[in-house]
Design an enzyme around this catalytic site. Sequence first.
Site, PDB file in Angstrom:
ATOM      1  N   ARG A 159       0.825  -1.220   0.000  1.00 40.53           N
ATOM      2  CA  ARG A 159       0.000   0.000   0.000  1.00 40.53           C
ATOM      3  C   ARG A 159       0.858   1.269   0.000  1.00 40.53           C
ATOM      4  O   ARG A 159       0.494   2.280   0.611  1.00 40.53           O
ATOM      5  CB  ARG A 159      -0.954   0.033   1.206  1.00 40.53           C
ATOM      6  N   SER A 212     -11.409  -0.040   3.325  1.00 44.45           N
ATOM      7  CA  SER A 212     -10.760  -0.445   4.576  1.00 44.45           C
ATOM      8  C   SER A 212     -10.128   0.762   5.254  1.00 44.45           C
ATOM      9  O   SER A 212      -9.347   1.487   4.637  1.00 44.45           O
ATOM     10  CB  SER A 212      -9.685  -1.495   4.301  1.00 44.45           C
ATOM     11  N   GLU A 304      -5.278   3.066   6.426  1.00 44.82           N
ATOM     12  CA  GLU A 304      -5.126   2.869   4.983  1.00 44.82           C
ATOM     13  C   GLU A 304      -5.707   4.101   4.265  1.00 44.82           C
ATOM     14  O   GLU A 304      -5.275   4.469   3.182  1.00 44.82           O
ATOM     15  CB  GLU A 304      -5.858   1.593   4.546  1.00 44.82           C
TER      16      GLU A 304
HETATM   17  C1  LIG Z   1     -15.724   0.139  -1.286  1.00 43.30           C
HETATM   18  C2  LIG Z   1     -14.231   0.316  -1.342  1.00 43.30           C
HETATM   19  C3  LIG Z   1     -13.410  -0.786  -1.503  1.00 43.30           C
HETATM   20  C4  LIG Z   1     -12.025  -0.628  -1.575  1.00 43.30           C
HETATM   21  N1  LIG Z   1     -11.253  -1.729  -1.750  1.00 43.30           N
HETATM   22  C5  LIG Z   1      -9.918  -1.590  -1.826  1.00 43.30           C
HETATM   23  C6  LIG Z   1      -9.089  -2.728  -2.022  1.00 43.30           C
HETATM   24  O1  LIG Z   1      -9.551  -3.854  -2.153  1.00 43.30           O
HETATM   25  N2  LIG Z   1      -7.752  -2.538  -2.083  1.00 43.30           N
HETATM   26  C7  LIG Z   1      -7.195  -1.300  -1.969  1.00 43.30           C
HETATM   27  O2  LIG Z   1      -5.965  -1.198  -2.050  1.00 43.30           O
HETATM   28  N3  LIG Z   1      -7.951  -0.207  -1.781  1.00 43.30           N
HETATM   29  C8  LIG Z   1      -9.289  -0.313  -1.707  1.00 43.30           C
HETATM   30  N4  LIG Z   1     -10.070   0.790  -1.514  1.00 43.30           N
HETATM   31  C9  LIG Z   1      -9.450   2.105  -1.345  1.00 43.30           C
HETATM   32  C10 LIG Z   1      -9.413   2.940  -2.642  1.00 43.30           C
HETATM   33  O3  LIG Z   1     -10.444   2.591  -3.502  1.00 43.30           O
HETATM   34  C11 LIG Z   1      -8.131   2.759  -3.385  1.00 43.30           C
HETATM   35  O4  LIG Z   1      -7.069   3.137  -2.571  1.00 43.30           O
HETATM   36  C12 LIG Z   1      -8.111   3.574  -4.678  1.00 43.30           C
HETATM   37  O5  LIG Z   1      -7.032   3.118  -5.436  1.00 43.30           O
HETATM   38  C13 LIG Z   1      -8.001   5.075  -4.468  1.00 43.30           C
HETATM   39  O6  LIG Z   1      -8.182   5.716  -5.721  1.00 43.30           O
HETATM   40  P1  LIG Z   1      -8.859   7.146  -5.832  1.00 43.30           P
HETATM   41  O7  LIG Z   1      -8.732   7.605  -7.226  1.00 43.30           O
HETATM   42  O8  LIG Z   1     -10.229   7.142  -5.281  1.00 43.30           O
HETATM   43  O9  LIG Z   1      -7.908   7.988  -4.891  1.00 43.30           O
HETATM   44  P2  LIG Z   1      -8.331   9.251  -4.026  1.00 43.30           P
HETATM   45  O10 LIG Z   1      -9.165   8.804  -2.885  1.00 43.30           O
HETATM   46  O11 LIG Z   1      -8.881  10.308  -4.896  1.00 43.30           O
HETATM   47  O12 LIG Z   1      -6.912   9.709  -3.484  1.00 43.30           O
HETATM   48  C14 LIG Z   1      -6.205   8.885  -2.590  1.00 43.30           C
HETATM   49  C15 LIG Z   1      -4.785   9.442  -2.442  1.00 43.30           C
HETATM   50  O13 LIG Z   1      -4.125   9.331  -3.685  1.00 43.30           O
HETATM   51  C16 LIG Z   1      -3.664  10.596  -4.120  1.00 43.30           C
HETATM   52  N5  LIG Z   1      -3.866  10.660  -5.576  1.00 43.30           N
HETATM   53  C17 LIG Z   1      -4.990  10.380  -6.273  1.00 43.30           C
HETATM   54  N6  LIG Z   1      -4.776  10.551  -7.585  1.00 43.30           N
HETATM   55  C18 LIG Z   1      -3.484  10.945  -7.717  1.00 43.30           C
HETATM   56  C19 LIG Z   1      -2.654  11.289  -8.825  1.00 43.30           C
HETATM   57  N7  LIG Z   1      -3.102  11.254 -10.081  1.00 43.30           N
HETATM   58  N8  LIG Z   1      -1.371  11.656  -8.581  1.00 43.30           N
HETATM   59  C20 LIG Z   1      -0.885  11.688  -7.309  1.00 43.30           C
HETATM   60  N9  LIG Z   1      -1.619  11.381  -6.224  1.00 43.30           N
HETATM   61  C21 LIG Z   1      -2.902  11.012  -6.425  1.00 43.30           C
HETATM   62  C22 LIG Z   1      -4.499  11.632  -3.375  1.00 43.30           C
HETATM   63  O14 LIG Z   1      -3.765  12.817  -3.188  1.00 43.30           O
HETATM   64  C23 LIG Z   1      -4.760  10.925  -2.060  1.00 43.30           C
HETATM   65  O15 LIG Z   1      -3.671  11.139  -1.193  1.00 43.30           O
HETATM   66  C24 LIG Z   1     -11.456   0.662  -1.458  1.00 43.30           C
HETATM   67  C25 LIG Z   1     -12.290   1.775  -1.291  1.00 43.30           C
HETATM   68  C26 LIG Z   1     -13.666   1.608  -1.242  1.00 43.30           C
HETATM   69  C27 LIG Z   1     -14.538   2.818  -1.093  1.00 43.30           C
END
Ligand SMILES: Cc1cc2nc3c(=O)[nH]c(=O)nc-3n(C[C@H](O)[C@H](O)[C@H](O)COP(=O)(O)OP(=O)(O)OC[C@H]3O[C@@H](n4cnc5c(N)ncnc54)[C@H](O)[C@@H]3O)c2cc1C
Length: 309
Positions: A159, A212, A304
């Site tokens: 992660r 999570s 996380e």
């Molecule tokens: C229902 C649910 C299930 C999930 N299951 C999992 C799972 O199985 N495994 C897992 O690992 N995670 C899981 N997650 C967490 C999450 O979905 C992941 O971490 C996902 O990859 C985050 O992507 P995002 O675009 O929503 O990031 P955001 O929430 O928009 O951002 C998260 C972080 O990433 C940074 N960020 C985003 N985009 C960029 C970019 N282009 N450049 C630099 N930094 C950036 C942001 O600044 C922030 O710090 C889950 C979440 C939910 C709601």
Amino acid sequence: MIKKDIPLKLYSNFKIGGPAKFFAIAQNLEELSQILKDSKNLTPKVFVFGGGTNILFSDNGFDGIAIKVDIKSIEANAQSIRVGAGVLVSELLEFCIANSLSGLEWAGGLPGTVGGAVRGNAGAYNGEIKDKILEVESLDINALNTLERNKEECKFGYRISIFKKDLEGKEVITYVTFQLQKGNKEEIQSLIEDKINKRKLRHPLEYPNLGSTFQNVPVNKFSEKQMEQLTQYIKNDPFPLIPAAKLNFLAGLSGTRVGDAELSKKHTNFIINLGNAKAEEVKKLITLVKAKIKNLYNVELEEEICYLN
Ligand SMILES: Cc1cc2nc3c(=O)[nH]c(=O)nc-3n(C[C@H](O)[C@H](O)[C@H](O)COP(=O)(O)OP(=O)(O)OC[C@H]3O[C@@H](n4cnc5c(N)ncnc54)[C@H](O)[C@@H]3O)c2cc1C
């Protein structure tokens, strides 16, 4: 292009968050560069995000510029595909199915964008986003030059990546190149659907949430005596871990509530928003859970999710 006082809750999967003083959506690299350039006259504080599925925005909002990375292109060639950081993982998987590309099936149902997944090396079902990455392109927030890194240089771990650690707040991920194999379309689709269905069964998707809340805990954090009880719960994904959900459940924390924030009874590592939860309530609940686990197991749970204060 740059707007003012936009409620971040509109862009949060948790439906929580006050206004961003400045706000913009970047649909391509040129727009992103221009927004960053223009913002220099407005504020030194820059926050970029994608799907908002992993960030707890503050109730007070953000006193800087929040930029949603919405770069949506997918370019395929014989060896690889180059994907915009704003492409949703679900959109990428649809592309994989349509083009019979195998390698990312584990990610079925993973919410958020490719950029967010790379930053946190998202993973599930024995896969991690790093596994199929060839190269990551990024933009330096200050110098506004583009950079390319191969997988090694991204320093992926559990992660984590260089973008979450050393380069936090310094670079924006813009494009990610994956190497995938040709496979059987029906098999790829069925594996992806299987993961989506598993998630629907296990996760409280009926409520706004951030997935999570805590990272699973490496087995070496526990004493031998504790492991006698916990061995049965070991999950080898991507190495031996005790699920935080299991620790929370064993600690009797299932259903614990602060205001409208509840540690889900369906999955005890998810905090759900029952309607009008505040970030402060979520933080109080997180503090309470961490204290109880520390007290019971002498282990520090690590978030996380990330925070924007
Ligand atoms: C229902 C649910 C299930 C999930 N299951 C999992 C799972 O199985 N495994 C897992 O690992 N995670 C899981 N997650 C967490 C999450 O979905 C992941 O971490 C996902 O990859 C985050 O992507 P995002 O675009 O929503 O990031 P955001 O929430 O928009 O951002 C998260 C972080 O990433 C940074 N960020 C985003 N985009 C960029 C970019 N282009 N450049 C630099 N930094 C950036 C942001 O600044 C922030 O710090 C889950 C979440 C939910 C709601």
